[in-house]
Design a protein around this motif. Sequence first.
Motif, PDB file in Angstrom:
ATOM      1  N   VAL A 265      26.894  36.765  31.711  1.00  0.00           N
ATOM      2  CA  VAL A 265      27.282  37.183  30.446  1.00  0.00           C
ATOM      3  C   VAL A 265      26.988  38.579  30.154  1.00  0.00           C
ATOM      4  O   VAL A 265      25.692  38.978  30.217  1.00  0.00           O
ATOM      5  CB  VAL A 265      26.410  36.394  29.263  1.00  0.00           C
ATOM      6  N   HIS A 266      27.966  39.377  30.073  1.00  0.00           N
ATOM      7  CA  HIS A 266      27.457  40.950  30.039  1.00  0.00           C
ATOM      8  C   HIS A 266      27.110  41.482  28.829  1.00  0.00           C
ATOM      9  O   HIS A 266      27.546  41.097  27.617  1.00  0.00           O
ATOM     10  CB  HIS A 266      29.012  41.797  30.351  1.00  0.00           C
ATOM     11  N   HIS A 267      25.896  42.075  28.704  1.00  0.00           N
ATOM     12  CA  HIS A 267      25.262  42.719  27.465  1.00  0.00           C
ATOM     13  C   HIS A 267      25.094  44.259  27.871  1.00  0.00           C
ATOM     14  O   HIS A 267      25.089  44.711  29.049  1.00  0.00           O
ATOM     15  CB  HIS A 267      24.030  42.064  27.215  1.00  0.00           C
ATOM     16  N   SER A 268      24.585  45.001  27.043  1.00  0.00           N
ATOM     17  CA  SER A 268      24.204  46.389  27.405  1.00  0.00           C
ATOM     18  C   SER A 268      23.281  46.570  26.273  1.00  0.00           C
ATOM     19  O   SER A 268      23.019  46.176  25.435  1.00  0.00           O
ATOM     20  CB  SER A 268      25.439  47.365  27.078  1.00  0.00           C
ATOM     21  N   ASP A 269      22.327  47.784  26.778  1.00  0.00           N
ATOM     22  CA  ASP A 269      21.073  48.070  26.067  1.00  0.00           C
ATOM     23  C   ASP A 269      21.622  49.553  25.729  1.00  0.00           C
ATOM     24  O   ASP A 269      22.023  50.141  26.525  1.00  0.00           O
ATOM     25  CB  ASP A 269      19.715  48.088  27.041  1.00  0.00           C
ATOM     26  N   LEU A 270      21.194  49.883  24.662  1.00  0.00           N
ATOM     27  CA  LEU A 270      21.354  51.342  24.027  1.00  0.00           C
ATOM     28  C   LEU A 270      20.188  52.008  23.910  1.00  0.00           C
ATOM     29  O   LEU A 270      19.201  51.482  23.057  1.00  0.00           O
ATOM     30  CB  LEU A 270      22.340  51.409  23.016  1.00  0.00           C
ATOM     31  N   LEU A 271      19.935  53.223  24.356  1.00  0.00           N
ATOM     32  CA  LEU A 271      18.719  54.062  24.032  1.00  0.00           C
ATOM     33  C   LEU A 271      19.243  55.251  23.395  1.00  0.00           C
ATOM     34  O   LEU A 271      20.254  55.961  23.847  1.00  0.00           O
ATOM     35  CB  LEU A 271      18.014  54.117  25.077  1.00  0.00           C
ATOM     36  N   ALA A 272      18.715  55.726  22.039  1.00  0.00           N
ATOM     37  CA  ALA A 272      19.284  56.864  21.242  1.00  0.00           C
ATOM     38  C   ALA A 272      17.993  57.694  21.066  1.00  0.00           C
ATOM     39  O   ALA A 272      16.786  56.959  20.590  1.00  0.00           O
ATOM     40  CB  ALA A 272      19.815  56.477  19.766  1.00  0.00           C
ATOM     41  N   LEU A 273      18.121  58.849  21.484  1.00  0.00           N
ATOM     42  CA  LEU A 273      17.078  59.784  21.336  1.00  0.00           C
ATOM     43  C   LEU A 273      17.132  60.920  20.264  1.00  0.00           C
ATOM     44  O   LEU A 273      18.246  61.372  20.646  1.00  0.00           O
ATOM     45  CB  LEU A 273      16.324  60.311  22.737  1.00  0.00           C
ATOM     46  N   PRO A 274      16.294  61.377  19.626  1.00  0.00           N
ATOM     47  CA  PRO A 274      16.485  62.484  18.755  1.00  0.00           C
ATOM     48  C   PRO A 274      16.644  63.765  19.680  1.00  0.00           C
ATOM     49  O   PRO A 274      15.956  63.799  20.516  1.00  0.00           O
ATOM     50  CB  PRO A 274      15.358  62.689  17.933  1.00  0.00           C
ATOM     51  N   ARG A 275      17.524  64.681  19.560  1.00  0.00           N
ATOM     52  CA  ARG A 275      17.600  66.206  19.945  1.00  0.00           C
ATOM     53  C   ARG A 275      16.577  66.878  19.347  1.00  0.00           C
ATOM     54  O   ARG A 275      16.324  67.076  18.229  1.00  0.00           O
ATOM     55  CB  ARG A 275      18.882  66.736  19.883  1.00  0.00           C
ATOM     56  N   PRO A 276      15.977  67.951  20.290  1.00  0.00           N
ATOM     57  CA  PRO A 276      16.258  68.177  21.532  1.00  0.00           C
ATOM     58  C   PRO A 276      15.319  67.335  22.658  1.00  0.00           C
ATOM     59  O   PRO A 276      15.474  67.475  23.567  1.00  0.00           O
ATOM     60  CB  PRO A 276      15.564  69.429  21.658  1.00  0.00           C
ATOM     61  N   THR A 277      14.582  66.202  21.990  1.00  0.00           N
ATOM     62  CA  THR A 277      13.669  65.407  22.990  1.00  0.00           C
ATOM     63  C   THR A 277      14.578  64.951  24.063  1.00  0.00           C
ATOM     64  O   THR A 277      14.027  64.740  25.104  1.00  0.00           O
ATOM     65  CB  THR A 277      13.020  64.460  22.156  1.00  0.00           C
ATOM     66  N   GLY A 278      15.882  64.330  23.608  1.00  0.00           N
ATOM     67  CA  GLY A 278      16.393  63.414  24.650  1.00  0.00           C
ATOM     68  C   GLY A 278      17.317  64.428  25.716  1.00  0.00           C
ATOM     69  O   GLY A 278      17.872  63.953  26.423  1.00  0.00           O
ATOM     70  N   GLY A 279      17.442  65.788  25.510  1.00  0.00           N
ATOM     71  CA  GLY A 279      18.012  66.583  26.268  1.00  0.00           C
ATOM     72  C   GLY A 279      19.535  66.373  25.988  1.00  0.00           C
ATOM     73  O   GLY A 279      20.227  65.914  25.041  1.00  0.00           O
ATOM     74  N   THR A 280      20.333  66.380  26.911  1.00  0.00           N
ATOM     75  CA  THR A 280      21.797  66.352  27.072  1.00  0.00           C
ATOM     76  C   THR A 280      22.056  64.942  27.859  1.00  0.00           C
ATOM     77  O   THR A 280      21.272  64.430  28.443  1.00  0.00           O
ATOM     78  CB  THR A 280      22.523  67.510  27.913  1.00  0.00           C
ATOM     79  N   SER A 281      23.301  64.679  27.254  1.00  0.00           N
ATOM     80  CA  SER A 281      23.556  63.131  27.730  1.00  0.00           C
ATOM     81  C   SER A 281      23.915  63.274  29.129  1.00  0.00           C
ATOM     82  O   SER A 281      24.177  64.137  29.805  1.00  0.00           O
ATOM     83  CB  SER A 281      24.733  62.761  26.966  1.00  0.00           C
TER      84      SER A 281
END
Length: 281
Positions: A265-281
């Motif tokens: 059963v396919h799922h996905s996890d999503l991580l969202a980080l505020p910039r600039p902490t997260g850097g580039t995608s």
Amino acid sequence: MTATEVPRYAPEWLELREPADAAARASELLAPLISALRSGQEDGTGLMIHDLGCGSGSMGRWLAPRLTGAQHWILHDRDPELLVLAADRTPRTADDGSPVTVATVRGDLAGLTATTLAGASLVTASALLDVLNREEIDSLAAACAEAGCPALLALSVMGRVELTPADPLDAEIQEAFNAHQRRGGLLGPDAVTQASEAFARHGMTVRVHASPWRLGAEESELTGEWLQGWVGAACEERPDLGPRAVEYLRRRLAACAARELEVVVHHSDLLALPRPTGGTS
């Protein structure tokens, strides 16, 4: 956010699925998350984590022992019984032995704003995005972005299921189930895509990683329960499936009982980080 009727789940179902959830969670997202959280811990105040739709608290049991430093978990759910259960079962120590404390908030997402999230280090949730609508996801992304708070949103359904051995009715049941997931404007299997776009639109860096359930012979009890819910929702959406679906479920449950059925059963996890902490995608 509007007060969408998020389904209430039986503790027995949540307990049954927890090992599969834990095995599926995308541990690959931990390193970037921990890096972002570490930069926010420089003042030594510890972490404040909001767990939305916490259910029985499986996210806290998985994540709290994997983080270092003091943590304060704020558990949100509509169900008061699940809140008690989650609070009681939340770990009390972090990976380095630091204390973990817990508070509970009864309610839905309607009141969640950047003000609510003031001082928050992380917003997290499991199996939540797919029971939200577009407006609610956009409001969640906006609140996190305005508060400068990362979000880890796990185990959202992707609308794809693989059953081995295959059956001619698999695709039709899957299509009907996915339509049921989208009822009333809910995003269902489209939620991860919509959430990724919403968080990016609000200026956050987004990472998505697969987190599939892989159910074999050892998970036959979970597979059987999941099958009944999957086919039941499909039939609710498509009553014309009728006797064909009944016979399909009979075949599938028999194979499951014989430990001859494997399901992804396919799922996905999503991580969202505020910039600039997260850097580039």
